[in-house]
Enzyme design. Structure first.
Site, PDB file in Angstrom:
ATOM      1  N   GLU A  93       0.874  -1.178   0.000  1.00 13.53           N
ATOM      2  CA  GLU A  93       0.000   0.000   0.000  1.00 13.53           C
ATOM      3  C   GLU A  93       0.900   1.214   0.000  1.00 13.53           C
ATOM      4  O   GLU A  93       1.939   1.218   0.670  1.00 13.53           O
ATOM      5  CB  GLU A  93      -0.860   0.044   1.264  1.00 13.53           C
ATOM      6  CG  GLU A  93      -1.785  -1.116   1.433  1.00 13.53           C
ATOM      7  CD  GLU A  93      -2.282  -1.246   2.858  1.00 13.53           C
ATOM      8  OE1 GLU A  93      -1.743  -0.581   3.758  1.00 13.53           O
ATOM      9  OE2 GLU A  93      -3.208  -2.043   3.067  1.00 13.53           O
ATOM     10  N   TYR A 105       7.685   2.077  -7.788  1.00 13.31           N
ATOM     11  CA  TYR A 105       7.079   0.754  -7.795  1.00 13.31           C
ATOM     12  C   TYR A 105       6.651   0.341  -9.200  1.00 13.31           C
ATOM     13  O   TYR A 105       6.880  -0.793  -9.612  1.00 13.31           O
ATOM     14  CB  TYR A 105       5.893   0.694  -6.827  1.00 13.31           C
ATOM     15  CG  TYR A 105       6.271   0.934  -5.385  1.00 13.31           C
ATOM     16  CD1 TYR A 105       7.390   0.334  -4.821  1.00 13.31           C
ATOM     17  CD2 TYR A 105       5.521   1.777  -4.578  1.00 13.31           C
ATOM     18  CE1 TYR A 105       7.743   0.552  -3.500  1.00 13.31           C
ATOM     19  CE2 TYR A 105       5.859   1.996  -3.250  1.00 13.31           C
ATOM     20  CZ  TYR A 105       6.978   1.387  -2.715  1.00 13.31           C
ATOM     21  OH  TYR A 105       7.317   1.603  -1.407  1.00 13.31           O
TER      22      TYR A 105
END
Length: 133
Positions: A93, A105
């Site tokens: 998250e 990411y």
């Protein structure tokens, strides 16, 4: 890195949302057998692997050490360590307002799954991301 070191660096990286973790929280997480800590000078990643899934719990790089490849190296080591523990996919998250982290990411092969509305604070969602290992 000691739990105090981890908390100090985390506090420099996460001022408000998500709130920085305390030394006691790091101590408790490090005591858990599925959890693992990866470190570099001025950076760390805390993850866990259970059965065939891994979770990236937090990643912190000192502000003055950013954009030097530390986070990318830790993400690669996270993937290898998670695979070694039997994980086939990983989850994380990230705060929706953390564009730099989301770009990092995405560049490492993570894809967005969805959002958790108001997860970190009113008006600040969590973006859920997944990566095949």
């Amino acid at each position: 890195m000691t739990p105090d070191d981890l908390a100090a660096l985390h506090g420099r990286c996460f001022a408000a949302h998500p709130r920085p973790w305390t030394a006691a929280e790091f101590q408790a997480l490090l005591a858990g057998p599925p959890n693992f800590l990866l470190t570099r000078p001025q950076a760390f990643l805390l993850g866990r692997a259970i059965a065939d899934e891994a979770e990236l719990l937090t990643l912190a790089v000192a502000p003055e050490a950013r954009r030097q490849g530390l986070a990318s190296a830790l993400l690669a080591e996270f993937a290898a360590t998670s695979r070694a523990h039997g994980a086939r996919e990983a989850f994380l998250e990230v705060a929706a307002d953390n564009a730099a982290a989301m770009a990092l990411y995405a560049g490492a092969g993570w894809e967005t799954l969805g959002k958790r509305r108001n997860y970190y604070a009113p008006g600040l969602d969590a973006v859920l991301m997944r990566r095949t290992l």
